[in-house]
Design a protein around this motif. Sequence first.
Motif, PDB file in Angstrom:
ATOM      1  N   PRO A 169       0.836  -1.210   0.000  1.00  0.00           N
ATOM      2  CA  PRO A 169       0.000   0.000   0.000  1.00  0.00           C
ATOM      3  C   PRO A 169       0.867   1.256   0.000  1.00  0.00           C
ATOM      4  O   PRO A 169       1.962   1.278   0.566  1.00  0.00           O
ATOM      5  CB  PRO A 169      -0.808  -0.115   1.298  1.00  0.00           C
ATOM      6  CG  PRO A 169      -0.780  -1.568   1.642  1.00  0.00           C
ATOM      7  CD  PRO A 169       0.534  -2.085   1.159  1.00  0.00           C
ATOM      8  N   ARG A 170       0.346   2.286  -0.629  1.00  0.00           N
ATOM      9  CA  ARG A 170       1.052   3.561  -0.679  1.00  0.00           C
ATOM     10  C   ARG A 170       0.591   4.421   0.494  1.00  0.00           C
ATOM     11  O   ARG A 170      -0.607   4.647   0.661  1.00  0.00           O
ATOM     12  CB  ARG A 170       0.751   4.253  -2.007  1.00  0.00           C
ATOM     13  CG  ARG A 170       1.399   3.540  -3.203  1.00  0.00           C
ATOM     14  CD  ARG A 170       0.776   3.960  -4.495  1.00  0.00           C
ATOM     15  NE  ARG A 170       1.641   3.720  -5.645  1.00  0.00           N
ATOM     16  CZ  ARG A 170       1.285   3.887  -6.913  1.00  0.00           C
ATOM     17  NH1 ARG A 170       0.053   4.306  -7.196  1.00  0.00           N
ATOM     18  NH2 ARG A 170       2.124   3.648  -7.888  1.00  0.00           N
ATOM     19  N   PRO A 171       1.515   4.941   1.279  1.00  0.00           N
ATOM     20  CA  PRO A 171       1.122   5.655   2.497  1.00  0.00           C
ATOM     21  C   PRO A 171       0.726   7.110   2.285  1.00  0.00           C
ATOM     22  O   PRO A 171       0.139   7.711   3.183  1.00  0.00           O
ATOM     23  CB  PRO A 171       2.396   5.588   3.350  1.00  0.00           C
ATOM     24  CG  PRO A 171       3.508   5.576   2.343  1.00  0.00           C
ATOM     25  CD  PRO A 171       2.978   4.780   1.171  1.00  0.00           C
ATOM     26  N   TRP A 172       1.035   7.667   1.124  1.00  0.00           N
ATOM     27  CA  TRP A 172       0.852   9.108   0.949  1.00  0.00           C
ATOM     28  C   TRP A 172      -0.611   9.458   0.678  1.00  0.00           C
ATOM     29  O   TRP A 172      -1.334   8.743  -0.007  1.00  0.00           O
ATOM     30  CB  TRP A 172       1.705   9.601  -0.221  1.00  0.00           C
ATOM     31  CG  TRP A 172       3.121   9.137  -0.123  1.00  0.00           C
ATOM     32  CD1 TRP A 172       4.116   9.641   0.663  1.00  0.00           C
ATOM     33  CD2 TRP A 172       3.693   8.018  -0.815  1.00  0.00           C
ATOM     34  NE1 TRP A 172       5.269   8.925   0.509  1.00  0.00           N
ATOM     35  CE2 TRP A 172       5.044   7.920  -0.397  1.00  0.00           C
ATOM     36  CE3 TRP A 172       3.208   7.095  -1.752  1.00  0.00           C
ATOM     37  CZ2 TRP A 172       5.905   6.944  -0.882  1.00  0.00           C
ATOM     38  CZ3 TRP A 172       4.056   6.119  -2.237  1.00  0.00           C
ATOM     39  CH2 TRP A 172       5.391   6.040  -1.796  1.00  0.00           C
ATOM     40  N   HIS A 173      -1.027  10.591   1.186  1.00  0.00           N
ATOM     41  CA  HIS A 173      -2.319  11.156   0.819  1.00  0.00           C
ATOM     42  C   HIS A 173      -2.184  12.007  -0.448  1.00  0.00           C
ATOM     43  O   HIS A 173      -3.108  12.067  -1.266  1.00  0.00           O
ATOM     44  CB  HIS A 173      -2.866  12.035   1.952  1.00  0.00           C
ATOM     45  CG  HIS A 173      -3.079  11.289   3.222  1.00  0.00           C
ATOM     46  ND1 HIS A 173      -2.246  11.409   4.309  1.00  0.00           N
ATOM     47  CD2 HIS A 173      -4.052  10.400   3.576  1.00  0.00           C
ATOM     48  CE1 HIS A 173      -2.679  10.624   5.294  1.00  0.00           C
ATOM     49  NE2 HIS A 173      -3.771  10.013   4.874  1.00  0.00           N
ATOM     50  N   VAL A 174      -1.055  12.650  -0.576  1.00  0.00           N
ATOM     51  CA  VAL A 174      -0.811  13.533  -1.704  1.00  0.00           C
ATOM     52  C   VAL A 174       0.687  13.519  -2.005  1.00  0.00           C
ATOM     53  O   VAL A 174       1.512  13.374  -1.097  1.00  0.00           O
ATOM     54  CB  VAL A 174      -1.307  14.970  -1.390  1.00  0.00           C
ATOM     55  CG1 VAL A 174      -0.596  15.550  -0.176  1.00  0.00           C
ATOM     56  CG2 VAL A 174      -1.175  15.889  -2.581  1.00  0.00           C
ATOM     57  N   GLY A 175       1.024  13.622  -3.278  1.00  0.00           N
ATOM     58  CA  GLY A 175       2.419  13.711  -3.684  1.00  0.00           C
ATOM     59  C   GLY A 175       2.643  14.958  -4.514  1.00  0.00           C
ATOM     60  O   GLY A 175       1.755  15.385  -5.261  1.00  0.00           O
ATOM     61  N   ILE A 189       5.338  21.558  -0.726  1.00  0.00           N
ATOM     62  CA  ILE A 189       5.617  20.401   0.134  1.00  0.00           C
ATOM     63  C   ILE A 189       5.671  20.839   1.591  1.00  0.00           C
ATOM     64  O   ILE A 189       5.085  20.197   2.477  1.00  0.00           O
ATOM     65  CB  ILE A 189       6.936  19.720  -0.298  1.00  0.00           C
ATOM     66  CG1 ILE A 189       6.770  19.038  -1.664  1.00  0.00           C
ATOM     67  CG2 ILE A 189       7.379  18.685   0.746  1.00  0.00           C
ATOM     68  CD1 ILE A 189       8.077  18.598  -2.302  1.00  0.00           C
ATOM     69  N   ALA A 190       6.367  21.938   1.852  1.00  0.00           N
ATOM     70  CA  ALA A 190       6.481  22.427   3.232  1.00  0.00           C
ATOM     71  C   ALA A 190       5.121  22.785   3.809  1.00  0.00           C
ATOM     72  O   ALA A 190       4.815  22.443   4.969  1.00  0.00           O
ATOM     73  CB  ALA A 190       7.419  23.629   3.270  1.00  0.00           C
ATOM     74  N   ARG A 191       4.293  23.460   3.033  1.00  0.00           N
ATOM     75  CA  ARG A 191       2.968  23.855   3.523  1.00  0.00           C
ATOM     76  C   ARG A 191       2.092  22.635   3.803  1.00  0.00           C
ATOM     77  O   ARG A 191       1.389  22.577   4.825  1.00  0.00           O
ATOM     78  CB  ARG A 191       2.294  24.781   2.520  1.00  0.00           C
ATOM     79  CG  ARG A 191       2.856  26.188   2.478  1.00  0.00           C
ATOM     80  CD  ARG A 191       2.386  27.030   3.675  1.00  0.00           C
ATOM     81  NE  ARG A 191       0.954  27.251   3.662  1.00  0.00           N
ATOM     82  CZ  ARG A 191       0.350  28.302   3.097  1.00  0.00           C
ATOM     83  NH1 ARG A 191       1.084  29.240   2.490  1.00  0.00           N
ATOM     84  NH2 ARG A 191      -0.953  28.448   3.146  1.00  0.00           N
ATOM     85  N   GLY A 201       4.191  13.095  -0.145  1.00  0.00           N
ATOM     86  CA  GLY A 201       5.328  12.551  -0.866  1.00  0.00           C
ATOM     87  C   GLY A 201       6.068  13.620  -1.657  1.00  0.00           C
ATOM     88  O   GLY A 201       5.444  14.466  -2.298  1.00  0.00           O
ATOM     89  N   ASP A 202       7.389  13.590  -1.587  1.00  0.00           N
ATOM     90  CA  ASP A 202       8.253  14.451  -2.397  1.00  0.00           C
ATOM     91  C   ASP A 202       8.746  13.589  -3.548  1.00  0.00           C
ATOM     92  O   ASP A 202       9.569  12.689  -3.363  1.00  0.00           O
ATOM     93  CB  ASP A 202       9.417  14.955  -1.537  1.00  0.00           C
ATOM     94  CG  ASP A 202      10.372  15.871  -2.297  1.00  0.00           C
ATOM     95  OD1 ASP A 202      10.289  15.947  -3.536  1.00  0.00           O
ATOM     96  OD2 ASP A 202      11.227  16.499  -1.645  1.00  0.00           O
ATOM     97  N   ASN A 203       8.204  13.833  -4.749  1.00  0.00           N
ATOM     98  CA  ASN A 203       8.436  12.961  -5.907  1.00  0.00           C
ATOM     99  C   ASN A 203       8.040  11.516  -5.595  1.00  0.00           C
ATOM    100  O   ASN A 203       8.721  10.566  -5.960  1.00  0.00           O
ATOM    101  CB  ASN A 203       9.876  13.056  -6.411  1.00  0.00           C
ATOM    102  CG  ASN A 203      10.063  14.200  -7.388  1.00  0.00           C
ATOM    103  OD1 ASN A 203       9.145  14.539  -8.146  1.00  0.00           O
ATOM    104  ND2 ASN A 203      11.232  14.813  -7.380  1.00  0.00           N
TER     105      ASN A 203
END
Length: 270
Positions: A169-175, A189-191, A201-203
Motif C-alpha cells: 500500500p502507498r502511504p501518501w495522501h498527496v504527492g 511540500i512544506a505547507r 510525498g516528495d516525488n
Amino acid sequence: MQTTDPKPPVTDEIDPAFERLTPDAPGPALVLCDHATNHVPDWIPGGTLGLSDADMGRHIAHDVGAAGVARRLALELDAPAVLSRFSRLVIDPNRGADDPTLVMKLYDGSIIPANRHADEAEVARRRALAYDPYHDAITRTIDAMLARGTVPHIISIHSFTPQLRGKPPRPWHVGVLWDRDGRLAEPLIARLRAEPDLVVGDNEPYTGALRGDCMNVHGTRRGLPHVLIEIRNDLIAEPADQAAWAMRLAPILRDLIAASGVTAGAAVPT
C-alpha cells in the motif's frame, strides 16, 4: 467545510481531444489535467480498447477524481484550465513523444488488446488526433497569457491508486512531483507537511523528472513555474471530496503564486 458547487465555469472551447475552460480568466495560474477521462474516441476501431468496464473504470484508464479537482481549482483560482478528452490508454499526453510507454500495451496487470499491435503508423495517427491537439491547446493558452502580461504558474492535477497489484500500500495522501524548478514544489511540500493529517510525498509515488512529459515541455523548457500534484484517488472519488481538496489547495497555491515574485519579463530558470 462548505463544498456546494457554485455556477460552473463557461467552457470556451470543446475539441475531440481537449476542453479549455475560461481561457481569458485573469488569474496567474493555469490548471491542467492530463488524464481527465476514460473516454475512448470513436476513431479507435470499434470504439473500444478491448478492456472490461471494470478495467476502464480503474486508474489505468484515467486519473480517478482528478478532473473534478482541476475544474473546481481553476474556478477557485479564477484561472484557465485545459483538460484532456481521451483515455490515457489511447495515448498518454503526460509522456514524451518518443517514450516507449506513450501507448501502453500492459498496465498494472491488464493487457490492453487494442494496443498490442499498435505500430509506428498507428501511434502517429493517435498523436495527430489526440496528443498533439491537447498540447497545442496548452501552448496556445500559455502564449495568450504571456501576451497579456500574465506569467502562467502551471498546476497539473493527477491522482494515484492506493495500491498497485502485487505491491505494498502507498502511504501518501498527496504527492508533489517536480524536477529542476522547485519554486512552487518546495514551498508546497512544506505547507502540506505542516498539516498534521497529511502524509506528503516528495516525488512520490512517481518522479517528476521525466524528460518530455507535460511539465517538462510546458514548464521546465519554457522557464515557467510549475508543479504536478498527485492526490490518492480514494480521497477524491466523490464530487464533494474533489471540491474539498480543490478548496484546500487553492488558498495555499494562491499564497505561493503571490510569493513567487514571478512577473512578465522576469528571469526564470530554463
